[in-house]
Design an enzyme around this catalytic site. Structure first.
Site, PDB file in Angstrom:
ATOM      1  N   HIS A 236      33.058  40.260  31.899  1.00 28.65           N
ATOM      2  CA  HIS A 236      34.428  40.725  31.558  1.00 28.65           C
ATOM      3  C   HIS A 236      34.135  41.937  30.329  1.00 28.65           C
ATOM      4  O   HIS A 236      33.885  41.403  29.425  1.00 28.65           O
ATOM      5  CB  HIS A 236      35.198  39.729  31.337  1.00 28.65           C
ATOM      6  N   LEU A 237      34.361  43.124  30.880  1.00 26.58           N
ATOM      7  CA  LEU A 237      33.990  44.367  29.905  1.00 26.58           C
ATOM      8  C   LEU A 237      35.368  44.893  29.356  1.00 26.58           C
ATOM      9  O   LEU A 237      35.416  45.559  28.542  1.00 26.58           O
ATOM     10  CB  LEU A 237      33.285  45.338  30.596  1.00 26.58           C
ATOM     11  N   ARG A 238      36.471  44.317  29.980  1.00 28.10           N
ATOM     12  CA  ARG A 238      37.813  44.745  29.611  1.00 28.10           C
ATOM     13  C   ARG A 238      38.096  46.384  29.746  1.00 28.10           C
ATOM     14  O   ARG A 238      37.323  46.846  30.396  1.00 28.10           O
ATOM     15  CB  ARG A 238      38.206  44.254  27.954  1.00 28.10           C
TER      16      ARG A 238
ATOM     17  N   ALA B  75      41.331  31.642  27.241  1.00 26.44           N
ATOM     18  CA  ALA B  75      40.263  31.032  27.528  1.00 26.44           C
ATOM     19  C   ALA B  75      39.330  32.449  27.531  1.00 26.44           C
ATOM     20  O   ALA B  75      39.575  33.300  28.003  1.00 26.44           O
ATOM     21  CB  ALA B  75      40.371  30.461  28.976  1.00 26.44           C
TER      22      ALA B  75
ATOM     23  N   LEU C 258      37.282  28.868  31.009  1.00 29.39           N
ATOM     24  CA  LEU C 258      37.343  28.517  32.081  1.00 29.39           C
ATOM     25  C   LEU C 258      36.395  28.767  33.251  1.00 29.39           C
ATOM     26  O   LEU C 258      36.139  30.048  32.978  1.00 29.39           O
ATOM     27  CB  LEU C 258      38.811  28.780  32.574  1.00 29.39           C
TER      28      LEU C 258
ATOM     29  N   LYS D 114      36.560  39.754  44.343  1.00 29.12           N
ATOM     30  CA  LYS D 114      36.528  38.387  43.759  1.00 29.12           C
ATOM     31  C   LYS D 114      37.988  37.658  44.052  1.00 29.12           C
ATOM     32  O   LYS D 114      39.018  38.146  44.378  1.00 29.12           O
ATOM     33  CB  LYS D 114      36.771  38.790  42.109  1.00 29.12           C
TER      34      LYS D 114
ATOM     35  N   ASN E  65      39.645  41.631  36.557  1.00 25.43           N
ATOM     36  CA  ASN E  65      40.892  41.068  36.060  1.00 25.43           C
ATOM     37  C   ASN E  65      41.536  41.930  34.821  1.00 25.43           C
ATOM     38  O   ASN E  65      41.908  41.190  33.782  1.00 25.43           O
ATOM     39  CB  ASN E  65      40.702  39.478  35.734  1.00 25.43           C
TER      40      ASN E  65
ATOM     41  N   HIS F  25      30.323  30.731  37.592  1.00 23.79           N
ATOM     42  CA  HIS F  25      30.267  29.922  36.447  1.00 23.79           C
ATOM     43  C   HIS F  25      30.323  28.392  36.718  1.00 23.79           C
ATOM     44  O   HIS F  25      31.124  27.760  36.516  1.00 23.79           O
ATOM     45  CB  HIS F  25      31.561  30.323  35.533  1.00 23.79           C
TER      46      HIS F  25
ATOM     47  N   HIS G 192      37.945  37.975  23.645  1.00 24.09           N
ATOM     48  CA  HIS G 192      39.459  37.941  23.272  1.00 24.09           C
ATOM     49  C   HIS G 192      39.600  38.307  21.769  1.00 24.09           C
ATOM     50  O   HIS G 192      38.699  37.674  20.973  1.00 24.09           O
ATOM     51  CB  HIS G 192      40.159  36.780  23.295  1.00 24.09           C
TER      52      HIS G 192
ATOM     53  N   ASP H 208      29.584  35.477  32.055  1.00 26.42           N
ATOM     54  CA  ASP H 208      31.226  35.464  32.004  1.00 26.42           C
ATOM     55  C   ASP H 208      31.250  35.615  30.475  1.00 26.42           C
ATOM     56  O   ASP H 208      32.246  35.037  30.194  1.00 26.42           O
ATOM     57  CB  ASP H 208      31.401  33.953  32.447  1.00 26.42           C
TER      58      ASP H 208
ATOM     59  N   HIS I 183      36.100  32.087  41.838  1.00 26.70           N
ATOM     60  CA  HIS I 183      36.409  31.255  40.658  1.00 26.70           C
ATOM     61  C   HIS I 183      37.080  30.081  41.252  1.00 26.70           C
ATOM     62  O   HIS I 183      37.999  29.764  41.926  1.00 26.70           O
ATOM     63  CB  HIS I 183      37.508  31.972  40.009  1.00 26.70           C
TER      64      HIS I 183
ATOM     65  N   HIS J 244      28.138  38.574  36.355  1.00 29.32           N
ATOM     66  CA  HIS J 244      29.700  38.217  36.117  1.00 29.32           C
ATOM     67  C   HIS J 244      29.995  38.597  34.501  1.00 29.32           C
ATOM     68  O   HIS J 244      29.341  37.626  33.697  1.00 29.32           O
ATOM     69  CB  HIS J 244      29.672  36.580  36.340  1.00 29.32           C
TER      70      HIS J 244
END
Ligand code: DOR
Ligand code: ZN
Length: 346
Positions: free
Chosen positions: A16-18, A264, A220, A100, A42, A175, A252, A248, A137, A14
């Site tokens: 987030h690589l953006r 978050a 989150l 997801k 996302n 998570h 940011h 996770d 989630h 899990h």
């Protein structure tokens, strides 16, 4: 005292690589430590088609050094209008590894998420039939439910009925942060697993309010009371095949965290394995790290184990206060602290 361990190369189930400049900055932190990663969809707009996922996969590979030994596993973002045929086709073609479920407005870029799980009946029936995992989630979004109770209430109201209605559907509760989640996953069949982040084993909710408001400790689901941290930690090191590594990591830019409405997300990718190893060491469970990091995830997904090896050495490293590339600065998890282990390719 063990001074070095060598384990099979781990995976991150899990992350987030953006996209864009942030992707270019963060991708290699994950690829350096992990052979594969389940990449969260996302983005803006969210990844909902096979073509979008394949294009995103190409952008991830393009962000890495030539010949990087890393496989991004792509995920389809479920919306109220999720297209069953597109999802099944993506899975059969090996582009989508999973779907997801973000309850609408639960977290970052979840505005297109699902407003009512009953809208997904056909999708879920199909996923159950073809063996495609559903990643969840697990938080309700009702404003009258206390933010610290949202995971436990989700389990009771949504997850328990879902597991009952789709008994063969593979589900990963992502998570996890509560004793209730640990208990639910442990009591369920082998088709239910959970990912565990470093931060939910290391901080409790006090960290968010430690002498002032600490935006870099906010993610989150939000960190919970100490009793929950201990329950999650115990589950991770227990040796149960139902629990596996999922950072996770959610970067940011610093200005979006240090803000009157801060985003978050905790950026833990740069020292992820160091962080996990430290927890397993503190728990006297270094012998169980390999299963958690490198075996339980692939076994759950039905994928082969990685062939390569990595080493973790007992050696202090000071984590920088901030990591900067070009115009982007991000504060990593453990900023300014010393972690007790260092990671290297074997
Ligand atoms: O803290 C989080 N950050 N939790 C999520 O669920 C999303 C993530 C993000 O994308 O920033
Ligand atoms: Zn996430």
């Amino acid at each position: 005292m063990t001074s070095q361990i060598m384990i099979r190369r781990p995976d991150d189930w899990h992350v987030h690589l953006r996209d864009g400049d942030m992707l270019n900055m963060v991708a290699n932190f994950t690829a350096r430590q992990f052979a594969r990663a389940i990449v969260m969809p996302n983005l803006t707009p969210p990844v909902v088609t096979v073509a979008a996922a394949a294009a995103y996969r190409d952008r991830i590979m393009a962000a890495l050094p030539q010949g990087a030994d890393f496989t991004p596993l792509m995920v389809c973002y479920l919306t109220d209008g999720a297209d069953t045929e597109e999802i099944a086709r993506g899975y059969e073609q090996g582009v989508f590894a999973a779907c997801k479920l973000y309850p609408a407005h639960a977290t970052t870029n979840s505005a297109h998420g699902v407003t009512d799980i009953r809208k997904l009946t056909t999708v879920l029936e199909t996923m159950q039939r073809i063996g495609m995992p559903l990643l969840i989630h697990g938080e309700v979004t009702d404003r009258d439910v206390d933010i610290f109770d949202r995971e436990a209430v989700f389990i009771e109201r949504t997850l328990a009925p879902l597991v009952r209605d789709y008994p063969a559907l593979k589900i990963v509760l992502e998570h996890i942060t509560t004793a209730e989640a640990v208990d639910f996953v442990k009591a369920s069949g082998p088709q239910i697993g959970a990912t565990i982040t470093p931060q939910h084993m290391i901080i409790n909710r006090n960290a968010i309010f430690d002498g002032g408001i600490r935006p870099h400790a906010y993610c989150l689901p939000v960190a919970k009371r100490e009793q929950h941290r201990l329950a999650v930690r115990k589950a991770a090191v227990s040796g149960s095949p139902k629990f596996f590594l999922g950072t996770d990591s959610a970067p940011h830019a610093i200005g979006r965290k240090e803000n009157s409405c801060g985003c978050a997300g905790i950026f833990n990718a740069p020292y992820a394995m160091e962080s996990y190893t430290q927890v397993f060491d503190e728990e006297g469970a270094l012998d169980r790290l390999e299963a958690f990091a490198s075996e339980n995830g692939p076994n759950f997904y039905g994928l082969p184990l990685n062939e390569g090896k990595v080493t973790l050495t007992r050696q202090d490293v000071v984590v920088p206060d901030v990591i900067t590339e070009g115009d982007i600065s991000v504060v990593p998890f453990h900023a300014g602290e010393t972690v007790r282990w260092t990671f290297a390719d074997a």
